[in-house]
Write an enzyme that holds these catalytic residues in place. Structure first.
Site, mmCIF file in Angstrom:
data_model
loop_
_atom_site.group_PDB
_atom_site.id
_atom_site.type_symbol
_atom_site.label_atom_id
_atom_site.label_comp_id
_atom_site.label_asym_id
_atom_site.label_seq_id
_atom_site.Cartn_x
_atom_site.Cartn_y
_atom_site.Cartn_z
ATOM 1 C CE LYS A 1 21.159 -20.521 -3.926
ATOM 2 N NZ LYS A 1 22.294 -21.455 -3.866
ATOM 3 N NE ARG B 1 17.430 -30.339 -10.493
ATOM 4 C CZ ARG B 1 18.238 -29.304 -10.271
ATOM 5 N NH1 ARG B 1 19.368 -29.461 -9.615
ATOM 6 N NH2 ARG B 1 17.914 -28.102 -10.714
ATOM 7 N NE ARG C 1 14.556 -28.876 1.061
ATOM 8 C CZ ARG C 1 15.360 -29.380 1.984
ATOM 9 N NH1 ARG C 1 16.542 -28.822 2.196
ATOM 10 N NH2 ARG C 1 15.002 -30.435 2.692
ATOM 11 N NE ARG D 1 21.475 -27.805 -12.800
ATOM 12 C CZ ARG D 1 22.221 -28.169 -11.753
ATOM 13 N NH1 ARG D 1 23.174 -29.078 -11.899
ATOM 14 N NH2 ARG D 1 22.005 -27.631 -10.571
ATOM 15 C CE LYS E 1 17.106 -19.277 -4.498
ATOM 16 N NZ LYS E 1 16.923 -20.219 -5.626
ATOM 17 C CD GLU F 1 20.243 -21.898 -7.102
ATOM 18 O OE1 GLU F 1 21.248 -22.622 -7.327
ATOM 19 O OE2 GLU F 1 19.576 -21.964 -6.055
ATOM 20 C CG ASP G 1 19.245 -25.077 -10.998
ATOM 21 O OD1 ASP G 1 19.650 -25.970 -11.774
ATOM 22 O OD2 ASP G 1 19.635 -24.965 -9.829
ATOM 23 C CG ASN H 1 23.782 -24.731 -10.444
ATOM 24 O OD1 ASN H 1 23.965 -24.865 -9.248
ATOM 25 N ND2 ASN H 1 22.566 -24.571 -10.965
#
Length: 315
Positions: free
Chosen positions: A125, A225, A233, A210, A160, A281, A273, A283
């Site tokens: 994050k 997504r 979400r 992604r 979050k 984000e 993301d 990852n």
């Protein structure tokens, strides 16, 4: 070559979509040997190298018995050509301890992917702070007053936890501010824990994309997504629909700005993301979506990854 995968238990893999499985399959297809262990199997003792009790495995075609264990024994990590850290979050204290053991293995000559120090230095994050020019308005705080002020400014926000995964613990608060205080107290534990707050990006209806970057180079397709029904979400774990699509100019610009920087720090594989042209984000622990992109587009993401892994070992 010999590769060791430090991951979750093999018995828990969902091989129809698991990215680590796709890496293993491509590695074996090229003739490389594969071993696996879980972080609990890592050991260090003074006067000895970092070792792990590993399972030497061979992959098979049977979906119900997709691997067989050839041998189980203790091996020094530096004896492998590469050790791939693929343990899923949470990024908790045990995960951090594992990175310290892996970093010691590096000092003893092991090649670890992604680099353990880089994993610690780029929490998924918070890593976006370095690249704020690509993000939506974002707040990181423990303060309920700061959350209220951020909401007053932006009206529609997402809250979050910093240690969540798969969409866990994500809340949306619209302009009416309904339950903002209760949600903040729940997430920040009455000021004891730091949380992230971001302005809601309406383009989430088109998907939380992604964007994979391997060896500093973007995969030419993302996996959007897309939230389903009333869900906000897009995460696949939260029921999102994964749709592969070519990178947009905005996606490519973000990937080309961030990818080479993080690759130079030892992050061979990252997953960005992106929602509506905004980075949300980064990852680094165990980025996924290899199989979904490959199945839908024909672009062989596992092959691109193993190419980059082999090149990094030979460099």
């Amino acid at each position: 070559m010999n590769f060791l995968f430090v991951a979750d238990p093999l018995e828990l893999f969902k091989i129809y979509k698991d990215t680590t499985f796709s890496m293993m399959r491509e590695a074996q297809r090229r003739g490389h040997r594969i071993a696996a262990c879980v972080p609990q199997d890592l050991n260090w003792q003074r006067g000895r190298p970092v070792t792990a009790v590993v399972r030497e495995i061979v992959l098979g075609a049977d979906k119900n018995a997709w691997f067989r264990t050839e041998a189980t024994h203790e091996v020094a990590l530096h004896e492998y050509d590469a050790v791939l850290m693929r343990k899923d979050p949470p990024f908790d204290a045990e995960y951090i301890y594992a990175t310290h053991l892996l970093e010691q293995a590096e000092r003893e000559g092991a090649t670890v992917v992604n680099k353990p120090r880089a994993l610690r230095d780029h929490p998924e994050k918070l890593a976006i702070m370095e690249f704020a020019e690509h993000t939506t308005p974002t707040l990181v705080t423990r303060s309920a007053d700061a959350v209220r002020a951020f909401h007053a400014e932006h009206q529609d926000i997402i809250l979050k936890p910093l240690d969540g995964m798969g969409g866990m613990g994500i809340f949306r608060v619209k302009a009416d501010g309904l339950n903002l205080g209760s949600i903040t107290e729940t997430l920040n534990k009455n000021g004891a824990q730091t949380i992230m707050v971001q302005r809601f990006v309406p383009d989430i209806v088109k998907g939380d994309k992604r964007v994979l970057v391997i060896g500093g180079k973007p995969v030419p397709y993302s996996l959007a997504r897309i939230p389903q029904g009333t869900e906000v979400r897009g995460n696949l774990a939260a029921g999102g629909l994964g749709v592969a699509q070519p990178l947009t100019k905005e996606d490519l610009a973000i990937a080309e700005a961030i990818g080479p920087v993080l690759a130079a720090r030892g992050l061979l594989l990252i997953g960005l993301d992106v929602i509506g042209g905004s980075l949300t984000e980064i990852n680094v622990t165990s980025p996924t979506c290899f199989q979904e992109i490959t199945d839908q587009t024909g672009f062989d993401v596992p092959a691109m990854f193993i190419d980059a892994l082999e090149a990094s070992i030979k460099a």
